[in-house]
Design an enzyme around this catalytic site. Structure first.
Site, PDB file in Angstrom:
ATOM      1  N   GLU A 169       0.165  -0.748  -0.768  1.00 18.13           N
ATOM      2  CA  GLU A 169       0.762  -0.197   0.447  1.00 18.13           C
ATOM      3  C   GLU A 169       2.245   0.064   0.223  1.00 18.13           C
ATOM      4  OE1 GLU A 169      -0.219  -2.790   3.696  1.00 18.13           O
ATOM      5  OE2 GLU A 169      -2.201  -1.934   3.912  1.00 18.13           O
ATOM      6  N   GLU A 327      -8.922  -1.169   2.484  1.00 16.69           N
ATOM      7  CA  GLU A 327      -8.801  -2.422   3.240  1.00 16.69           C
ATOM      8  C   GLU A 327      -9.092  -2.180   4.710  1.00 16.69           C
ATOM      9  OE1 GLU A 327      -4.990  -4.303   3.252  1.00 16.69           O
ATOM     10  OE2 GLU A 327      -4.730  -4.121   1.102  1.00 16.69           O
TER      11      GLU A 327
HETATM   12  C1  GAL Z   1      -2.273  -5.119   4.377  1.00 18.10           C
HETATM   13  C2  GAL Z   1      -1.975  -5.621   2.986  1.00 18.10           C
HETATM   14  C3  GAL Z   1      -2.840  -6.811   2.612  1.00 18.10           C
HETATM   15  C4  GAL Z   1      -2.889  -7.785   3.735  1.00 18.10           C
HETATM   16  C5  GAL Z   1      -3.396  -7.088   4.964  1.00 18.10           C
HETATM   17  C6  GAL Z   1      -3.543  -7.988   6.155  1.00 18.10           C
HETATM   18  O1  GAL Z   1      -1.178  -4.459   4.917  1.00 18.10           O
HETATM   19  O2  GAL Z   1      -2.147  -4.617   2.042  1.00 18.10           O
HETATM   20  O3  GAL Z   1      -2.298  -7.394   1.442  1.00 18.10           O
HETATM   21  O4  GAL Z   1      -1.621  -8.293   3.951  1.00 18.10           O
HETATM   22  O5  GAL Z   1      -2.491  -6.081   5.319  1.00 18.10           O
HETATM   23  O6  GAL Z   1      -4.019  -7.272   7.273  1.00 18.10           O
END
Ligand code: GAL
Length: 683
Positions: A169, A327
Site C-alpha cells: 500500500e 486484501e
Molecule cells: C492494510 C494493510 C495491512 C493491514 C490492513 C488492516 O492497509 O496493507 O497490512 O494493516 O490494512 O486492515
C-alpha cells in the site's frame, strides 16, 4: 489503456485477458497475507495444513519482514523464509513474495534518521509504527533496492514463487512527504514539467500575493503557511507525490524484472472512495497485474455499494482486465471507530461482489489473527477462537465457492455506462478557498454511482483519457479541471450517440487550475448549451426544491440557456424559475447539465430517465433494491450471472443454467435466500 466495448456492440476483439497471472496458480486465487515470522514452528506447520483444508492457493509473504530478514545491516537470516517457501511449495501453495521494504528496520532509521518522513507542519515521523520512510530519500531507496535484489536473487528459482508484491500500500500512511529530500525531488520534477521558471510562474499564477519565483531553488513543498498555499503548487505537489511513489515502485520492479523476468510484479493499490493519494490510473501500465485492497465501511448499512464502486474502479485502473483483491477482511477491522463483525454470509457476498466486478483472486489481511501487535483485534482467515468459529467456517466455505467459480477466470464485465473519474479533478476540486467547503468529490461520485447501482445498471469507472466511443451513457461528476482534449472527448461521445451527463463544478479550470473565462462551466459551455454567470452555493441545512418535487441541497447557480432546454427548474429559493437541470440534443446523442444536487430519490429518477434515453436496461429487472446482479462474459460466449442478496428478503430470479456454488441445475424460478449468493453459468 484498453477498455472493452459495450456488450451489444462488442466485436469480441477486446475480450482476451491480457495481463500476466501469478505463475502456477490455477483457477481463481485464494489466500491472504501470511506472516509466519510472528509464530513458532508448530503453528507454522499447522498453518499449511489449515491452508490446504481451506483451499488456499496463494499467500503474500514477507511484507513486513525486513527487520527479521536483515536483523543487522548486511547480515541476512533467510532460514525461516527458506523453510516457509519450501513448506508452501510442498503443499502446492504459491507465494506472492514481498520485497520486504514496506517498513525499514530500526537499525536503518537509527543510522540514517534523514530517511524519516516529515509532515506539512515539520513533524518528523519516527520509527516504531510502520512505513517510516520518505520515498524521496536517496538513502532509503538505495537500501530498499538492495533488500529487493537480495530477496529476488535468493528466491528467483524457487518453485513457490508466483508473483512479486512490491512494498505494501505505497503511500498509505505517508502519501505526501514534506522533507528536504521531497523538496529537492519536487524541484527536479517541476523543472522537468516546466523547463523554465517563467513558465512555472505563469502556470502557478505567482503574480498573486507576491509569490513570483526567481529560480527553482526557491521552491518548497506546500508546507504549513500563514494562509492558503498557492493552489497550483498544491495540485502539482499532489501530482508529484503520486509520481514519486510510482518512480520508487518502478525502480524496485525493474530489479525484479531483471532478476526474474518470468515472474509478474504488482503492488496493492487502494482504489476506493476514501483514497485520493495517487492517480491510480497513471499506474496502470506499470503493473503487470492490478491488485487492490478494500475494507468495508462497517458503519454504512449499504457499504456493499461503496465496495462495488471500489471494485469497478479497480477494474477501470486495470483497463477492464481481470484483477486481484489483495486484501479485505473476513470480519471486523481494528481501525474504524466501531469495528462491527460481519453478519453471516456478508463476507461471502463481499468477496463475490469483487469477483462479479472482475476480480480473479480474493485475498485477505491476514491468514492467522495476530496475538501481539497493533492488529491483534483485526479479523483474519484463521481467528483467535480457532476452528470452532463462524469465521473459520466462512474461510472454508469461501474456498469451496472460489473453487467452484474457477471457470469464471478471465471473463470480463461489459458495461454500456461509464463514469469518468479524474484524480487531478478530485485533488483540485477539494482545495481550500472554494465556493463551498462542503463539496466532496468522492461523495458526488458515490451519489451518481449509487443511483446506477439502485437501478441495477452496470458501469465502468474510467479515466478522463479513456476512449468513450463504446458507451451509451457517460457521466462526469464534478470534472472540475479539464484539458481541452478531455472536454472534446466527452463532446465527441455525445455527438456519437451517447447521453453525456456533466454535473456542477465541472470544466471550471484548466490543468493549471486557472479559471476558463466567459462563464461557467467553461470547458463544457458549448457542449451543454448553457452559460452560468454566478455560483449560488447553499448554506448548511439550506434546502430548496426542483419543479419535479425533489429537494436539493449544497449547490445552485444562475444558468442561462444558450441552446439547451431546461429539464428541471428551481421551484423555490433565490433562483426560483431558473434552470437547474438542462439537456441539449447534439449529433446522435444529448448532453445534460446537472447544476443542482437533487436528493437520492430525485437523482435516481433523473438517472432512470437518462438511462432510458440511452436505451440501457438493468442487468436483471425487478429485483429488490439491495439485490446485486452482474454478469461476466467469457471469450467463448459463456456468461456468468452473479446474484447477491444483501437484503433480508428472499429473492426469486428467472434463470436457466447451472448454479455453480451449489452445483445444481436451474431452470426457471430460482430463490436466492435473504443474505445468500448464487452464480449461474447461463445456458
Ligand atoms: C492494510 C494493510 C495491512 C493491514 C490492513 C488492516 O492497509 O496493507 O497490512 O494493516 O490494512 O486492515
Amino acid at each position: 489503456m484498453r477498455f472493452p466495448r459495450t456488450a451489444p456492440r462488442s466485436d469480441g476483439g477486446t475480450m482476451t485477458a491480457s495481463r500476466p497471472w501469478p505463475v502456477g496458480v490455477t483457477g481463481l486465487a485464494y489466500g491472504g497475507d501470511y506472516n509466519p515470522e510472528q509464530w513458532p514452528q508448530d503453528v507454522r506447520v499447522e498453518d499449511v495444513e489449515l491452508m490446504r483444508e481451506a483451499g488456499v492457493n496463494l499467500v503474500s509473504v514477507a511484507i513486513f519482514a525486513w527487520a527479521t530478514l536483515e536483523p543487522r545491516e548486511g547480515e541476512y537470516d533467510w532460514g525461516w523464509l527458506d523453510e516457509t517457501m519450501d513448506r508452501l511449495a510442498d503443499a502446492g501453495i504459491k507465494v506472492a513474495l514481498a520485497t520486504a521494504t514496506a517498513s525499514p528496520p530500526p537499525w536503518l532509521t537509527r543510522s540514517h534518521p534523514e530517511i524519516l518522513p516529515v509532515t506539512e507542519d515539520g513533524t518528523v515521523l519516527g520509527q516504531g509504527g510502520r512505513q517510516s520512510y520518505a520515498v524521496s530519500s536517496p538513502v532509503f531507496r538505495e537500501y530498499a533496492l538492495r533488500m529487493t535484489r537480495a530477496i529476488a536473487e535468493r528466491y528467483a528459482e524457487h518453485p513457490a514463487l508466483a508473483l512479486w508484491h512490491v512494498d505494501n500500500e505505497l503511500g498509505c500512511h505517508v502519501p505526501h512527504d514534506f522533507s528536504d529530500n521531497a523538496a529537492e525531488a519536487f524541484r527536479a520534477w517541476l523543472q522537468r514539467r516546466y523547463r523554465s521558471i517563467e513558465t512555472l510562474n505563469e502556470a502557478w499564477g505567482t503574480a498573486f500575493w507576491s509569490q513570483r519565483y526567481d529560480s527553482f531553488e526557491e521552491i518548497l513543498p506546500p508546507r504549513a503557511a500563514p494562509t492558503y498555499a498557492n493552489p497550483t503548487q498544491q495540485l502539482d505537489f499532489a501530482r508529484f507525490s503520486s509520481d514519486e511513489l510510482l518512480t520508487h515502485y518502478r525502480a524496485l520492479r525493474d530489479v525484479l524484472r531483471e532478476v526474474t523476468p518470468h515472474i509478474p510484479t504488482t503492488t496493492n493499490l487502494m482504489c476506493s472512495s476514501a483514497t485520493k493519494w495517487m492517480d491510480y490510473f497513471s499506474w496502470s501500465d506499470d503493473l503487470d497485474l492490478v491488485a487492490n485492497d478494500h475494507y468495508l465501511i462497517s458503519a454504512d448499512p449499504r457499504g456493499h455499494i461503496e465496495l462495488a464502486l471500489a471494485a469497478d474502479l479497480t477494474r477501470g485502473v486495470a483497463g477492464g482486465d481481470p484483477w486481484v483483491l489483495m486484501e479485505h477482511s473476513t470480519s471486523a477491522v481494528n481501525w474504524q471507530p466501531r469495528n462491527r463483525a460481519k453478519a453471516p454470509g456478508e463476507m461471502l457476498r463481499n468477496s463475490l461482489s469483487h469477483v462479479a466486478r472482475g476480480a480473479d483472486g480474493i485475498m485477505f489481511f491476514q491468514w492467522r489473527q495476530s496475538r501481539a501487535g497493533a492488529e491483534k483485534f483485526h479479523s483474519a482467515m484463521y481467528p483467535h477462537a480457532g476452528r470452532d468459529s463462524d469465521v473459520w467456517r466462512g474461510t472454508v466455505t469461501l474456498g469451496r465457492a472460489l473453487e467452484a467459480l474457477a471457470p469464471v477466470r478471465g471473463s470480463r464485465v461489459l458495461s454500456r455506462a461509464a463514469i469518468v473519474v479524474d484524480y487531478p479533478s478530485w485533488w483540485a476540486a477539494e482545495l481550500d478557498s472554494h465556493p463551498t467547503n462542503a463539496l466532496s468529490y468522492p461523495g458526488e461520485l458515490l451519489r451518481w454511482y449509487t443511483a446506477l447501482w439502485d437501478l441495477g445498471i452496470s458501469v465502468d469507472l474510467v479515466p478522463v483519457t479513456a476512449d468513450l466511443a463504446g458507451y451509451d451513457l457517460v457521466i462526469a461528476p464534478t470534472l472540475y479541471a479539464v484539458r481541452d482534449a478531455d472536454a472534446a472527448r466527452l463532446a465527441a461521445a455525445a455527438e456519437g450517440g451517447a447521453q453525456v451527463v456533466v454535473t456542477f463544478f465541472s470544466g471550471i479550470v484548466d490543468e493549471n487550475d486557472h479559471v476558463r473565462l466567459g462563464g461557467y462551466p467553461g470547458a463544457f459551455r458549448d457542449l451543454l448549451g448553457v452559460r452560468t454567470e454566478e455560483f449560488h452555493p447553499l448554506l448548511e441545512d439550506e434546502v430548496h426544491h426542483l419543479d419535479d418535487g425533489a429537494s436539493a441541497d449544497l449547490w445552485s447557480e444562475k444558468t442561462h440557456l444558450e441552446g439547451a432546454q431546461a429539464v428541471r427548474t428551481w421551484a423555490d429559493g433565490p433562483l426560483h424559475g431558473w434552470p437547474a437541470i438542462t439537456r441539449r440534443a447534439t449529433g446522435e446523442g444529448a448532453a445534460w447539465y446537472v447544476a443542482a444536487r437533487p436528493s437520492a430519490a430525485g437523482l435516481e429518477a433523473l438517472v432512470g430517465e437518462i438511462a432510458a434515453a440511452a436505451g440501457i436496461e438493468p442487468t436483471v429487472s425487478g429485483l429488490h433494491r439491495d439485490v446485486e446482479a452482474l454478469r461476466r462474459f467469457a471469450e467463448d460466449g459463456t456468461t456468468y450471472l452473479f446474484v447477491l442478496n444483501h437484503s433480508d428478503r428472499d429473492q426469486v430470479v428467472q434463470v436457466s443454467g447451472r448454479e455453480l456454488l451449489r452445483g445444481t441445475e436451474a431452470d426457471g424460478a430460482f430463490t436466492v435466500h435473504a443474505g445468500a449468493a448464487a452464480v449461474f453459468q447461463e445456458s
